[in-house]
Design a protein around this motif. Structure first.
Motif, PDB file in Angstrom:
ATOM      1  N   GLN A 113       5.320  -7.335  -5.353  1.00 37.42           N
ATOM      2  CA  GLN A 113       4.605  -6.327  -4.561  1.00 37.42           C
ATOM      3  C   GLN A 113       3.467  -6.946  -3.769  1.00 37.42           C
ATOM      4  N   ILE A 146       4.861  -8.743  -0.608  1.00 37.32           N
ATOM      5  CA  ILE A 146       5.363  -7.806   0.401  1.00 37.32           C
ATOM      6  C   ILE A 146       4.201  -7.052   1.046  1.00 37.32           C
ATOM      7  N   THR A 147       3.226  -6.666   0.228  1.00 37.61           N
ATOM      8  CA  THR A 147       2.049  -5.975   0.764  1.00 37.61           C
ATOM      9  C   THR A 147       1.259  -6.882   1.698  1.00 37.61           C
ATOM     10  N   ALA A 168       2.928  -7.075   5.006  1.00 37.13           N
ATOM     11  CA  ALA A 168       2.724  -5.832   5.753  1.00 37.13           C
ATOM     12  C   ALA A 168       1.328  -5.788   6.367  1.00 37.13           C
ATOM     13  N   SER A 195       3.662   2.560   2.598  1.00 38.22           N
ATOM     14  CA  SER A 195       3.593   1.860   1.311  1.00 38.22           C
ATOM     15  C   SER A 195       4.610   2.447   0.342  1.00 38.22           C
ATOM     16  N   LEU A 207       5.671  -1.789  -2.255  1.00 44.54           N
ATOM     17  CA  LEU A 207       4.335  -2.202  -1.834  1.00 44.54           C
ATOM     18  C   LEU A 207       3.292  -1.619  -2.778  1.00 44.54           C
ATOM     19  N   GLU A 208       2.146  -2.264  -2.812  1.00 40.74           N
ATOM     20  CA  GLU A 208       1.021  -1.713  -3.562  1.00 40.74           C
ATOM     21  C   GLU A 208       0.494  -0.467  -2.856  1.00 40.74           C
ATOM     22  N   ARG A 223       0.194   6.488  -0.912  1.00 38.69           N
ATOM     23  CA  ARG A 223       1.486   5.838  -0.731  1.00 38.69           C
ATOM     24  C   ARG A 223       2.250   6.493   0.426  1.00 38.69           C
TER      25      ARG A 223
END
Length: 355
Positions: free
Chosen positions: A104, A107-108, A111, A217, A222-223, A237
């Protein structure tokens, strides 16, 4: 007979309008954008046409409403060159790469990097200082166990999915919809949503980027985004949880709601994907024009499908990037077809009643 690559369906009032008057930029009061990750690549050609040529001389402000990828797409509007910004977003998104087993945090982090390249602070200032486009995007404030990461979040997702399967309104026990909106917003539905607990927060230079990050998110991927400035404290989210393709009352929106979509169905919320009986139609949205790819279009794509997040796992990076670029290029067939229909006065002929 020439193949058609775009389907046009319209609610009762919208169909009557375009049959009598055609469709112009000033007819459009609201532009909608759905969640769906890289599925939106097939709409890139339509976005470039709308953001550039179609809306160029629109006199009245344009409202936009999006969640997740839909909100990110519309963040091009209001920038100094929206078409260039849209192309940059498509390039950045399609060329994302990760390690073999990204977590996560990785990926975060990717982003966040994409966000700051696509919508830097200077672009945020441009978007908020102009009034031709009024942005609205949705994130959810997580309640109960959905506000945690890891195993507790997974249990919360399962509980909220089960609650939603019984009654969509029960999602309100787990999530609060938060509509982040341009400070000059005049969108009629902004204060009228009663299906789920809903809060409205004005966009500022301090919260635009974190709110945009939050709306995309994806849970467990994602976080969550914590404590967005100007909004209630908590974990935020993906807005698609409550509003994947939307199921809200659009009857008070002034003008036509234009909805370019990558799918032939509008699925209300993220947990409704497998609930076939839960779909939004033109019967509920009488003022909406809904445009989507045809089967002929899909059959022309590699693998005969539009891109999706599974491509990250099923294709290596060069294969995936090549495939996604072909999908982006193919999407221009739909844009070309729409432009031709409008130029020839045949848009209404192709439109069907959406029931």
């Amino acid at each position: 007979m020439t193949q058609s690559f775009v389907s046009i369906r319209a609610g009762k009032n919208a169909l009557s309008h375009i049959q009598n008057n055609g469709l112009s930029a000033d007819d459009v009061g609201l532009l909608m954008g759905a969640s769906g990750g890289p599925k939106w690549f097939v709409l890139q050609g339509i976005d470039e046409w709308l953001f550039g040529e179609f809306f160029a001389n629109k006199k009245q402000p344009l409202n936009t409403l999006g969640t997740s990828a839909g909100a990110w797409r519309f963040a091009s509007l209001g920038q100094s060159d929206p078409v260039a910004a849209s192309r940059l977003f498509a390039e950045l998104y399609s060329h994302q790469t990760y390690s073999a087993k990204p977590d996560q945090r990785e990926i975060t982090s990717e982003a966040e990097k994409l966000l700051h390249k696509y919508v830097p602070e200077a672009a945020v200032k441009d978007i908020l200082s102009q009034t031709r486009v009024h942005h609205h995007f949705i994130a959810v404030r997580c309640l109960r166990s959905t506000a945690h990461e890891g195993r507790r979040q997974a249990l919360g997702l399962l509980s909220s999915a089960l609650a939603n399967s019984v009654n969509r309104r029960w999602l309100g026990r787990y999530y609060e919809r938060v509509v982040f909106h341009h400070p000059a917003s005049n969108l009629a539905i902004s204060k009228d949503w009663t299906d789920l607990p809903t809060r409205h927060v004005a966009l500022t230079e301090n919260n635009f980027q974190p709110a945009l990050l939050a709306t995309g998110s994806i849970p467990m991927v994602l976080e969550g985004v914590r404590d967005i400035p100007g909004a209630p404290q908590g974990i935020y989210r993906d807005g698609g949880i409550t509003d994947y393709h939307f199921d809200i009352d659009l009857s008070r929106v002034e003008g036509i709601t234009l909805y370019p979509h990558f799918h032939h169905e509008a699925i209300p919320g993220w947990f409704d994907k497998r609930l076939k009986w839960r779909r939004s139609t033109g019967r509920e949205w009488p003022n909406t024009v809904f445009m989507s790819p045809t089967e002929a279009f899909l059959n022309k794509l590699p693998y005969q499908k539009i891109p999706d997040r599974n491509d990250f796992a099923q294709l290596d990076a060069p294969q995936r990037i090549e495939y996604w670029q072909k999908a982006i290029d193919a999407g221009r067939w739909m844009a070309d077809e729409l432009q031709t229909l409008l130029a020839n006065g045949r848009f209404a002929e192709r439109a069907q009643l959406w029931e």
